[in-house]
Design a protein around this motif. Structure first.
Motif, PDB file in Angstrom:
ATOM      1  N   ALA A  70      -1.400  11.900   2.257  1.00 53.46           N
ATOM      2  CA  ALA A  70      -2.467  11.928   1.450  1.00 53.46           C
ATOM      3  C   ALA A  70      -3.851  12.308   1.867  1.00 53.46           C
ATOM      4  CB  ALA A  70      -2.319  10.666   1.279  1.00 53.46           C
ATOM      5  N   ILE A  71      -4.636  11.582   3.002  1.00 52.00           N
ATOM      6  CA  ILE A  71      -6.107  12.093   3.209  1.00 52.00           C
ATOM      7  C   ILE A  71      -5.709  13.102   3.377  1.00 52.00           C
ATOM      8  CG2 ILE A  71      -7.730  11.697   4.848  1.00 52.00           C
ATOM      9  CD1 ILE A  71      -5.411   8.599   4.965  1.00 52.00           C
ATOM     10  N   PHE A  72      -5.383  14.101   4.076  1.00 55.81           N
ATOM     11  CA  PHE A  72      -5.417  15.904   4.362  1.00 55.81           C
ATOM     12  C   PHE A  72      -5.405  16.179   2.857  1.00 55.81           C
ATOM     13  CE2 PHE A  72      -3.572  19.650   6.399  1.00 55.81           C
ATOM     14  CZ  PHE A  72      -5.133  19.653   7.018  1.00 55.81           C
ATOM     15  N   MET A  73      -3.716  16.080   2.355  1.00 61.85           N
ATOM     16  CA  MET A  73      -4.086  17.215   0.697  1.00 61.85           C
ATOM     17  C   MET A  73      -5.222  16.567  -0.296  1.00 61.85           C
ATOM     18  SD  MET A  73      -0.406  16.449   0.213  1.00 61.85           S
ATOM     19  CE  MET A  73       1.045  16.878   0.800  1.00 61.85           C
ATOM     20  N   GLY A  74      -5.923  15.661   0.247  1.00 67.70           N
ATOM     21  CA  GLY A  74      -7.228  14.926  -0.615  1.00 67.70           C
ATOM     22  C   GLY A  74      -8.442  16.124  -0.163  1.00 67.70           C
ATOM     23  N   GLY A 120       4.686  13.160  -5.656  1.00 68.36           N
ATOM     24  CA  GLY A 120       3.792  12.172  -6.123  1.00 68.36           C
ATOM     25  C   GLY A 120       2.298  12.815  -5.650  1.00 68.36           C
ATOM     26  N   ILE A 121       2.140  12.802  -4.368  1.00 71.66           N
ATOM     27  CA  ILE A 121       0.649  13.380  -3.811  1.00 71.66           C
ATOM     28  C   ILE A 121       0.364  14.112  -3.656  1.00 71.66           C
ATOM     29  CG2 ILE A 121      -0.567  12.880  -1.579  1.00 71.66           C
ATOM     30  CD1 ILE A 121       1.668  10.683  -0.117  1.00 71.66           C
ATOM     31  N   ILE A 122       1.535  14.793  -4.195  1.00 70.73           N
ATOM     32  CA  ILE A 122       1.366  16.441  -4.025  1.00 70.73           C
ATOM     33  C   ILE A 122       0.569  16.966  -5.828  1.00 70.73           C
ATOM     34  CG2 ILE A 122       2.103  18.875  -4.629  1.00 70.73           C
ATOM     35  CD1 ILE A 122       4.361  18.600  -2.350  1.00 70.73           C
ATOM     36  N   VAL A 123       0.893  16.125  -6.510  1.00 65.24           N
ATOM     37  CA  VAL A 123       0.564  16.600  -8.450  1.00 65.24           C
ATOM     38  C   VAL A 123      -0.753  16.006  -8.350  1.00 65.24           C
ATOM     39  CG1 VAL A 123       0.923  15.701 -10.272  1.00 65.24           C
ATOM     40  CG2 VAL A 123       2.999  16.088  -9.438  1.00 65.24           C
ATOM     41  N   ILE A 124      -1.071  14.951  -7.530  1.00 66.23           N
ATOM     42  CA  ILE A 124      -2.082  14.187  -7.738  1.00 66.23           C
ATOM     43  C   ILE A 124      -3.722  15.620  -7.376  1.00 66.23           C
ATOM     44  CG2 ILE A 124      -3.837  12.465  -7.258  1.00 66.23           C
ATOM     45  CD1 ILE A 124      -1.099  10.589  -6.984  1.00 66.23           C
ATOM     46  N   THR A 125      -3.183  14.804  -6.220  1.00 67.41           N
ATOM     47  CA  THR A 125      -4.260  16.460  -5.081  1.00 67.41           C
ATOM     48  C   THR A 125      -3.976  17.468  -5.577  1.00 67.41           C
ATOM     49  OG1 THR A 125      -2.056  16.114  -3.435  1.00 67.41           O
ATOM     50  CG2 THR A 125      -3.993  15.246  -2.605  1.00 67.41           C
ATOM     51  N   MET A 126      -3.509  18.711  -6.711  1.00 65.19           N
ATOM     52  CA  MET A 126      -3.164  19.415  -7.280  1.00 65.19           C
ATOM     53  C   MET A 126      -4.039  19.422  -7.993  1.00 65.19           C
ATOM     54  SD  MET A 126       0.516  21.219  -7.217  1.00 65.19           S
ATOM     55  CE  MET A 126       0.079  22.225  -8.566  1.00 65.19           C
ATOM     56  N   ALA A 127      -4.145  18.122  -8.697  1.00 61.04           N
ATOM     57  CA  ALA A 127      -5.480  18.072 -10.001  1.00 61.04           C
ATOM     58  C   ALA A 127      -6.492  17.638  -9.307  1.00 61.04           C
ATOM     59  CB  ALA A 127      -4.855  16.750 -10.806  1.00 61.04           C
ATOM     60  N   ILE A 128      -6.529  17.335  -8.275  1.00 57.30           N
ATOM     61  CA  ILE A 128      -8.175  17.835  -7.828  1.00 57.30           C
ATOM     62  C   ILE A 128      -8.483  19.040  -7.060  1.00 57.30           C
ATOM     63  CG2 ILE A 128      -9.014  16.567  -5.549  1.00 57.30           C
ATOM     64  CD1 ILE A 128      -7.582  14.599  -5.359  1.00 57.30           C
ATOM     65  N   PRO A 144      -9.382  11.118 -10.184  1.00 55.10           N
ATOM     66  CA  PRO A 144      -7.400  11.208  -9.263  1.00 55.10           C
ATOM     67  C   PRO A 144      -7.718  10.821  -8.225  1.00 55.10           C
ATOM     68  CG  PRO A 144      -8.277  13.344  -9.728  1.00 55.10           C
ATOM     69  CD  PRO A 144      -9.285  12.641  -9.727  1.00 55.10           C
ATOM     70  N   PHE A 145      -8.919  10.418  -7.002  1.00 56.78           N
ATOM     71  CA  PHE A 145      -8.644   9.582  -6.009  1.00 56.78           C
ATOM     72  C   PHE A 145      -8.694   7.757  -6.506  1.00 56.78           C
ATOM     73  CE2 PHE A 145     -10.980  13.483  -5.134  1.00 56.78           C
ATOM     74  CZ  PHE A 145     -10.801  13.875  -3.879  1.00 56.78           C
ATOM     75  N   THR A 146      -8.522   7.366  -7.244  1.00 55.45           N
ATOM     76  CA  THR A 146      -8.668   5.882  -7.893  1.00 55.45           C
ATOM     77  C   THR A 146      -6.499   6.670  -7.977  1.00 55.45           C
ATOM     78  OG1 THR A 146     -10.360   5.842  -8.613  1.00 55.45           O
ATOM     79  CG2 THR A 146      -8.416   4.017  -9.265  1.00 55.45           C
ATOM     80  N   ILE A 147      -6.295   7.089  -8.540  1.00 56.03           N
ATOM     81  CA  ILE A 147      -5.118   7.823  -9.077  1.00 56.03           C
ATOM     82  C   ILE A 147      -4.162   7.103  -7.711  1.00 56.03           C
ATOM     83  CG2 ILE A 147      -2.964   8.678  -9.865  1.00 56.03           C
ATOM     84  CD1 ILE A 147      -5.865   8.844 -12.406  1.00 56.03           C
ATOM     85  N   LEU A 148      -4.633   8.858  -7.082  1.00 58.51           N
ATOM     86  CA  LEU A 148      -3.985   8.687  -5.439  1.00 58.51           C
ATOM     87  C   LEU A 148      -3.623   7.000  -4.483  1.00 58.51           C
ATOM     88  CD1 LEU A 148      -2.811  11.036  -3.279  1.00 58.51           C
ATOM     89  CD2 LEU A 148      -5.661  11.383  -2.576  1.00 58.51           C
ATOM     90  N   ASN A 149      -4.877   6.608  -4.488  1.00 59.32           N
ATOM     91  CA  ASN A 149      -4.870   5.489  -3.587  1.00 59.32           C
ATOM     92  C   ASN A 149      -3.687   4.827  -3.999  1.00 59.32           C
ATOM     93  OD1 ASN A 149      -6.165   3.662  -1.659  1.00 59.32           O
ATOM     94  ND2 ASN A 149      -6.424   2.537  -3.522  1.00 59.32           N
ATOM     95  N   ASP A 150      -3.891   4.250  -5.258  1.00 62.54           N
ATOM     96  CA  ASP A 150      -3.185   3.470  -6.152  1.00 62.54           C
ATOM     97  C   ASP A 150      -1.543   3.315  -5.898  1.00 62.54           C
ATOM     98  OD1 ASP A 150      -4.976   1.663  -6.704  1.00 62.54           O
ATOM     99  OD2 ASP A 150      -5.271   2.213  -8.793  1.00 62.54           O
ATOM    100  N   PHE A 151      -1.031   4.963  -6.414  1.00 64.82           N
ATOM    101  CA  PHE A 151       0.018   5.551  -5.714  1.00 64.82           C
ATOM    102  C   PHE A 151       0.430   5.332  -4.173  1.00 64.82           C
ATOM    103  CE2 PHE A 151       3.500   8.980  -4.453  1.00 64.82           C
ATOM    104  CZ  PHE A 151       4.220   8.552  -5.953  1.00 64.82           C
ATOM    105  N   VAL A 152      -0.351   5.724  -3.218  1.00 59.63           N
ATOM    106  CA  VAL A 152      -0.235   5.981  -2.054  1.00 59.63           C
ATOM    107  C   VAL A 152      -0.034   3.912  -1.617  1.00 59.63           C
ATOM    108  CG1 VAL A 152      -0.696   5.811   0.316  1.00 59.63           C
ATOM    109  CG2 VAL A 152      -1.439   7.552  -1.199  1.00 59.63           C
TER     110      VAL A 152
END
Length: 477
Positions: A56-60, A139-147, A209-217
């Motif tokens: 998640a960190i690396f993809m973000g 889920g992480i891929i979708v969120i980081t693709m939004a970023i 999206p970073f907030t959603i990424l943090n909450d999801f992980v």
């Protein structure tokens, strides 16, 4: 045309082979190598948890950097004319770079993740959470693709590489700045209400999206760690991020089609670049403290500090230290507009919100409590009143009406003390009020500072009981 586009896509990947190799090495170290050498006695759960966090960190991070790397041609005056003259349409040119960037980020990581799963399955056996971990990765891929999509739009609107980096950083910070400043502004104008009644967390989820990424992980790792059978996370947020991907992709395509080659290496002047960032940041800085004309020194200090910060932001955006009359006028227009809005909020009791009281027909119970630390008179107790709203006697009805009236009295006091989260009251009692539908309901939670001498009758109501370590000991007469 298809063959031309395919060959061009492959040529981009070939030029990025060093980057692909680097991402492959990082992906291998983050999961397969750990799965191979780690000693883990919980069936690999700890390794799954670690790998999800690292990926998640690396993809973000890649989603922030890759849009600049893969689209740097449009930010260089010498390159942009060459690329725009290629025998493919603007739409295909954009698509090739957009999907080449996604390929560079996700293909190395996905391959390594699958290798890691196979290694863990070989060492510990197949578990139900093995399949679930793929859901977490999706889920992480979708969120980081939004970023990635958001930052691709920023790059297409910027005109040079420095501006791209600055604006991407600004749009990462701005949602959090808006979150903090919104809470500060509301706390300066409201009274009685608590943060639960103004859910700024949802606003932050919509904006970052970073907030959603943090909450999801966090939710996903709790799911892996605690052996639960269901992921406690609202997957609608993932669907929302999928819409962000689609929306910002088409927006970026439209901007790219209209982009002019001569704009490259010029100062970025699109509304969504520096104009929006500078003006919104200025308003947010002003919202941190409302100007009080009765305090001249503080007022001058606020104006000077915010003006200096405003000038610094303009110097960065314009690459010039020149202060023009238009620049000064623009700042004072923002200052005046904001304070007119703040004055209107004050005079209307924050647009009527401070005068609103709960409709007790919508609730089943009222809980009121306070601590009395009046050690001078030998009192040091917690007092609590619990009223069942469907079955009240006359004393309880009067008590409930007195509690409802507190909001209107507090609103009037707050109007005269704008700028403080709580207006100062000497010898006061801190009263907590909660209207509930059930025991776990804290969505309508209020708090008040009450002068002891003005509210003695209310504080000594028969409805209150003294609470000591959770046991009722006496009734206050």
């Amino acid at each position: 045309m298809y063959k031309t586009v395919t060959n061009y896509y492959l040529s981009i990947l070939k030029r990025q082979k060093k980057l692909l190799f680097l991402y492959t090495v990082i992906g291998f170290v983050a999961f397969p190598m750990v799965a191979l050498i780690s000693t883990n006695y919980d069936g690999g759960r700890g390794i799954y948890e670690y790998s999800i966090l690292m990926y998640a960190i690396f993809m973000g991070a890649c989603a922030l950097i890759m849009p600049i790397v893969i689209n740097k041609f449009m930010l260089n005056k010498r390159s942009v004319d060459t690329y725009f003259s290629l025998p493919i349409s603007r739409k295909h040119l954009f698509d090739v770079h957009f999907f080449a960037g996604l390929t560079c980020i996700y293909v190395p990581l996905l391959l390594n993740y699958l290798i890691g799963i196979l290694l863990l399955t070989f060492r510990y056996g197949f578990y139900s959470f093995t399949l679930h971990s793929l859901l977490g990765l999706f889920g992480i891929i979708v969120i980081t693709m939004a970023i990635y999509s958001i930052n691709t739009l920023i790059v297409t609107k910027a005109n040079n590489m420095i501006d791209s980096a600055i604006l991407i950083a600004a749009y990462v910070v701005l949602p959090f700045m808006l979150y903090v400043c919104s809470m500060s502004f509301v706390n300066q104008f409201t009274v009685g209400f608590t943060d639960s009644m103004f859910d700024f967390g949802i606003m932050l989820n919509f904006l970052s999206p970073f907030t959603i990424l943090n909450d999801f992980v966090s939710s996903f790792n709790d799911f892996i760690r605690t052996y639960t059978t269901a992921l406690e996370y609202n997957l609608l947020w993932i669907a929302y991020e999928a819409l962000i991907i689609v929306g910002f992709y088409f927006w970026a395509v439209n901007v790219f089609k209209k982009r002019k080659g001569e704009d490259s290496e010029q100062v970025s002047n699109d509304f969504f670049t520096y104009p929006l960032v500078v003006n919104l940041s200025s308003v947010l800085l002003l919202s941190m403290y409302i100007i009080d004309i009765t305090d001249i020194i503080l007022t001058i200090t606020i104006v000077v500090i915010t003006f200096i910060l405003y000038l610094i932001m303009h110097f960065i955006s314009r690459r010039s230290m020149k202060v023009t009359p238009q620049l000064i006028i623009k700042y004072f227009v923002i200052l005046a507009a904001f304070n007119i809005f703040a004055f209107a909020a004050k005079e209307t009791y924050f647009f009527g919100i401070n005068l609103q009281t709960p409709n007790i027909d919508q609730f089943t119970k009222l809980e009121v409590s306070y601590y009395d630390y009046d050690n001078w008179n030998g009192k040091d107790n917690e007092y609590e009143a619990v009223i069942l709203l469907s079955n009240m006697n006359k004393d309880e009805e009067k008590f409930v009406n007195d509690i409802l009236d507190l909001q209107k009295v507090a609103a009037e006091e707050k109007k005269n003390h704008i700028g403080n989260s709580y207006y100062y009251v000497e010898d006061s009692i801190y009263l907590r009020v909660a209207f509930k539908v059930n025991d776990d309901d804290y969505d309508h939670y209020y708090r008040f500072n009450l002068p002891r001498e003005d509210y003695g009758d209310l504080l000594e109501s028969k409805c209150f009981k003294v609470m000591n370590y959770g046991y009722d000991t006496e009734i206050v007469d």
